[in-house]
Design an enzyme around this catalytic site. Structure first.
Site, short mmCIF file in Angstrom:
data_model
loop_
_atom_site.label_atom_id
_atom_site.label_comp_id
_atom_site.label_asym_id
_atom_site.label_seq_id
_atom_site.Cartn_x
_atom_site.Cartn_y
_atom_site.Cartn_z
CD GLU A 66 18.44 33.54 15.73
OE1 GLU A 66 18.26 32.33 15.58
OE2 GLU A 66 18.39 34.11 16.84
CB ALA A 106 10.02 30.26 17.19
CG HIS A 114 16.90 29.99 11.88
ND1 HIS A 114 15.85 29.36 12.52
CD2 HIS A 114 17.60 30.64 12.83
CE1 HIS A 114 15.91 29.64 13.81
NE2 HIS A 114 16.97 30.40 14.04
NE ARG A 160 22.49 6.90 3.90
CZ ARG A 160 22.40 5.71 3.31
NH1 ARG A 160 22.24 4.63 4.02
NH2 ARG A 160 22.43 5.63 1.99
CG ASP A 196 19.74 23.90 26.69
OD1 ASP A 196 19.99 22.90 25.98
OD2 ASP A 196 18.72 24.60 26.55
N GLY A 197 21.66 20.93 27.58
CA GLY A 197 21.20 19.59 27.93
C GLY A 197 19.83 19.25 27.37
CG ASP A 217 19.16 30.89 20.95
OD1 ASP A 217 18.98 32.11 20.77
OD2 ASP A 217 18.55 30.01 20.32
CG LEU A 277 13.16 22.06 23.47
CD1 LEU A 277 14.61 22.09 22.99
CD2 LEU A 277 13.09 21.98 24.97
#
Length: 390
Positions: free
Chosen positions: A125, A138, A193, A225, A246-247, A271, A308
């Site tokens: 990645e 990140a 990304h 938009r 994962d919510g 991930d 996150l």
């Protein structure tokens, strides 16, 4: 003398019918109805396949070196979550560090048969991604660069050919030619990304890009938009899309739209990072920062709770989230984390309990909206974390 067959029984998740699976030397030989009734029969399904695993249980695939014992620990911990195959994911780093990590993973596979059976390939990645804040996520800006085929070949040599997926951004001028080379060498190109324009995405798809990496994440906080690169990837019928369900990473409304736009070519990924499987509380990263894993399962920066710090949940958690929110029925949800990733990898439809394939299976029970794994088999071998590491 031929090897004696082994048998695993359960209720087929798709049909609910009791079945008996015959296994010889770790391979599925036959699947037949189970005529003799058994009480408390668990469900049985193909094992989960996670295309994006950065680490688990304190083991980080982006910190060198990774010992074989730690690697096997991760395999066993993931197996306890129903994962029978996964792709260690190496993110943007220096050329030297990337090569070292790839070589480390390859050597671990060569030295340990269980690791080799569980690792479906390596997911690279980066570093051929966007330099833009937001889209870059990140990833370290200092090491982001344009797609370079000669550099990739050096890494693939270090990996012993195990790089099977590469995430890149098609916004670079060298991207189309690089994608074509990947396709010619059986490497799946995934768009992620990215700050690419619709035209650049379309060119990438025509060159052979087949997937979108964690669509909806690693994006600018503000987008036009329309058009924008999320809509464009959703609209590209040839692109499979992976999603972190994962919510925390995506709202359920986005998942619902994704599953409707791509019912036959969307998959779930975790991930997950090294903090998955750890206790709630504060944890230190290898670069000295602190993150917090909440009791609810959300991983965030200690200094900025609104941001996150990656995923701290397994693929099974994602499956249970989709089921509990009634976004898909249980059998359809499980497919998006098991046979459908295999279909993406092979380029052809994959079915449950495929004759001649490794017996990567999971027995589990389901209570209301929660699936609990009872036993996981990798190539017919029952895998438990409690077993001594070999």
């Amino acid at each position: 003398m031929p090897a004696a067959p082994e048998y695993i029984t359960g209720k087929d998740l798709e049909t609910g019918n009791p079945i008996k699976i015959e296994i010889v030397k770790g391979v599925i030989q036959s699947v037949n109805p189970l005529t003799q009734a058994q009480d408390d029969l668990p469900f049985i399904a193909p094992g989960l396949v996670d295309l994006q695993v950065n680490g688990y249980g304190g083991v980080d695939f982006n910190t060198f070196p990774i010992t074989t014992l730690d690697f096997e620990k991760t395999v066993r911990l993931l197996a306890a979550e129903g994962v029978t195959s996964f792709f260690p994911t190496v993110i943007t780093n220096s050329p030297q560090a990337t090569g070292d990590l790839l070589s480390n993973i390859s050597q671990a596979c060569q030295s340990n048969s269980l690791i080799d059976q569980a690792v479906g390939g390596i997911h690279l990645e980066g570093p051929f991604i966007s330099k833009d804040d937001g889209a870059r996520g990140a990833h370290d800006l200092a090491h982001v660069c344009a797609p370079d085929w000669e550099l990739f070949l050096k890494w693939q040599e270090k990996a012993e050919g195990k790089i099977k997926i590469i995430t890149l951004s098609p916004e670079w001028d060298s991207a189309p030619a690089f994608i074509t080379k990947c396709v010619e060498n059986d490497v799946i190109v995934s768009i992620g990304h990215t700050s690419a324009t619709p035209a650049q995405i379309d060119t990438a798809v025509k060159a052979g890009a087949r997937m979108s990496t964690h669509l909806g994440n690693a994006a600018h906080l503000m987008l036009p938009r329309h058009p924008n690169y999320i809509w464009e990837q959703l609209a590209q019928d040839q692109l499979w899309a992976s999603a972190i369900a994962d919510g925390f990473h995506l709202p359920d409304s986005f998942l619902k739209v994704l599953f409707r736009a791509k019912p036959d070519n969307s998959v779930l990924v975790s991930d997950c990072t090294q903090f998955a499987g750890l206790m709630a509380g504060k944890h230190k990263t290898h670069i000295g920062g602190e993150v917090v894993l909440t009791r609810e399962g959300r991983l965030h920066l200690a200094s900025q709770p609104e941001l996150l710090a990656g995923s701290a949940q397994s693929l099974l958690w994602c499956v249970n989230h989709v089921i509990s929110k009634k976004l898909l029925p249980p059998a359809d949800t499980w497919k998006k984390a098991s046979t459908m990733p295999l279909s993406l990898l092979s380029g052809k439809p994959e079915t449950s309990f495929h004759i001649g394939q490794p017996a990567n299976l999971v027995q589990f029970v389901q209570e209301v909206n929660l699936i609990t794994v009872r036993k996981t088999y990798i190539a017919g071998q029952s895998i438990s974390y409690k077993e001594p590491l070999r």
